[in-house]
Motif scaffolding. Sequence first.
Motif, PDB file in Angstrom:
ATOM      1  N   SER A   1     -10.483   7.727  -5.698  1.00  0.00           N
ATOM      2  CA  SER A   1      -9.243   8.443  -6.016  1.00  0.00           C
ATOM      3  C   SER A   1      -9.134   8.680  -7.510  1.00  0.00           C
ATOM      4  CB  SER A   1      -8.022   7.654  -5.531  1.00  0.00           C
ATOM      5  OG  SER A   1      -8.012   7.570  -4.144  1.00  0.00           O
ATOM      6  N   GLU A   2      -9.480   7.673  -8.283  1.00  0.00           N
ATOM      7  CA  GLU A   2      -9.427   7.809  -9.741  1.00  0.00           C
ATOM      8  C   GLU A   2     -10.431   8.846 -10.231  1.00  0.00           C
ATOM      9  OE1 GLU A   2      -8.191   7.511 -13.549  1.00  0.00           O
ATOM     10  OE2 GLU A   2      -7.225   6.726 -11.748  1.00  0.00           O
ATOM     11  N   THR A   3     -11.629   8.839  -9.673  1.00  0.00           N
ATOM     12  CA  THR A   3     -12.645   9.824 -10.047  1.00  0.00           C
ATOM     13  C   THR A   3     -12.172  11.233  -9.720  1.00  0.00           C
ATOM     14  OG1 THR A   3     -14.405   8.224  -9.655  1.00  0.00           O
ATOM     15  CG2 THR A   3     -15.036  10.542  -9.655  1.00  0.00           C
ATOM     16  N   ILE A   4     -11.620  11.406  -8.528  1.00  0.00           N
ATOM     17  CA  ILE A   4     -11.130  12.724  -8.114  1.00  0.00           C
ATOM     18  C   ILE A   4      -9.947  13.144  -8.983  1.00  0.00           C
ATOM     19  CG2 ILE A   4      -9.936  13.941  -6.244  1.00  0.00           C
ATOM     20  CD1 ILE A   4     -11.799  12.443  -4.295  1.00  0.00           C
ATOM     21  N   ARG A   5      -9.064  12.206  -9.283  1.00  0.00           N
ATOM     22  CA  ARG A   5      -7.888  12.518 -10.103  1.00  0.00           C
ATOM     23  C   ARG A   5      -8.305  13.059 -11.467  1.00  0.00           C
ATOM     24  NH1 ARG A   5      -4.855  10.814 -14.014  1.00  0.00           N
ATOM     25  NH2 ARG A   5      -6.043   8.948 -14.459  1.00  0.00           N
ATOM     26  N   GLN A   6      -9.376  12.545 -12.006  1.00  0.00           N
ATOM     27  CA  GLN A   6      -9.851  12.995 -13.315  1.00  0.00           C
ATOM     28  C   GLN A   6     -10.544  14.350 -13.248  1.00  0.00           C
ATOM     29  OE1 GLN A   6     -12.201   9.809 -14.968  1.00  0.00           O
ATOM     30  NE2 GLN A   6     -10.479   8.390 -14.932  1.00  0.00           N
ATOM     31  N   ASN A   7     -10.949  14.762 -12.057  1.00  0.00           N
ATOM     32  CA  ASN A   7     -11.622  16.049 -11.875  1.00  0.00           C
ATOM     33  C   ASN A   7     -10.598  17.081 -11.391  1.00  0.00           C
ATOM     34  OD1 ASN A   7     -13.220  18.210 -11.317  1.00  0.00           O
ATOM     35  ND2 ASN A   7     -14.496  17.178  -9.808  1.00  0.00           N
ATOM     36  N   VAL A   8      -9.819  17.619 -12.310  1.00  0.00           N
ATOM     37  CA  VAL A   8      -8.745  18.550 -11.976  1.00  0.00           C
ATOM     38  C   VAL A   8      -9.278  19.793 -11.265  1.00  0.00           C
ATOM     39  CG1 VAL A   8      -6.871  19.942 -12.927  1.00  0.00           C
ATOM     40  CG2 VAL A   8      -7.407  17.721 -13.926  1.00  0.00           C
TER      41      VAL A   8
ATOM     42  N   SER B   1      -9.675   3.407  -3.991  1.00  0.00           N
ATOM     43  CA  SER B   1      -9.063   3.419  -5.334  1.00  0.00           C
ATOM     44  C   SER B   1     -10.000   4.011  -6.374  1.00  0.00           C
ATOM     45  CB  SER B   1      -8.678   1.998  -5.756  1.00  0.00           C
ATOM     46  OG  SER B   1      -7.620   1.531  -4.984  1.00  0.00           O
TER      47      SER B   1
ATOM     48  N   PHE C   1      -9.156  20.396  -7.226  1.00  0.00           N
ATOM     49  CA  PHE C   1      -7.991  20.915  -6.524  1.00  0.00           C
ATOM     50  C   PHE C   1      -7.910  22.436  -6.641  1.00  0.00           C
ATOM     51  CE2 PHE C   1      -6.859  16.502  -7.513  1.00  0.00           C
ATOM     52  CZ  PHE C   1      -6.727  16.044  -6.207  1.00  0.00           C
TER      53      PHE C   1
END
Length: 109
Positions: free
Chosen positions: A76-83, A73, A86
Motif C-alpha cells: 500500500s505504501e509503495t502504491i501510495r508513492q506511485n501517484v 501495508s 491511479f
Amino acid sequence: MHDGIPPHFSLRVRNYLNRRFRRRWIGRNGSHNWPSRSSDLTPMDFYFWGHMKELVYSEGEVETVEELRNRISNISETIRQNVNIFEHTTTRWVAACIHMNGSHFQHLL
C-alpha cells in the motif's frame, strides 16, 4: 441494484423489486440485465484491487495473518508513492467505457 447473488435473486426479492421499482431495477433477469457477480464500474474494482492482490501474493504464499497485514501495508505504501498508477488506471477505465459506448467493457481491461 441487484447483484445476482442467490439470496438476492429469489422470486420473493424479484417480486418486491418489481413492485417497489416498477421494473426499473438493474439485475439478473430484471428489466435492465446485469451479469451475476459483476463488479461495479469503478477503477478500484477493475484494476486496483486485482493489482494489489497480485503484488501481495507475488512473494509466495502467506503463512500468517500478520505476514498478510505486513505485505498489504508495505505494498500500500509503495502504491501510495506511485501517484501515476491511479492516473493510468482511471485513463484506461474511461477509455474502455467510451470505446464500448457505456456497455460492458470488463474484457478490455
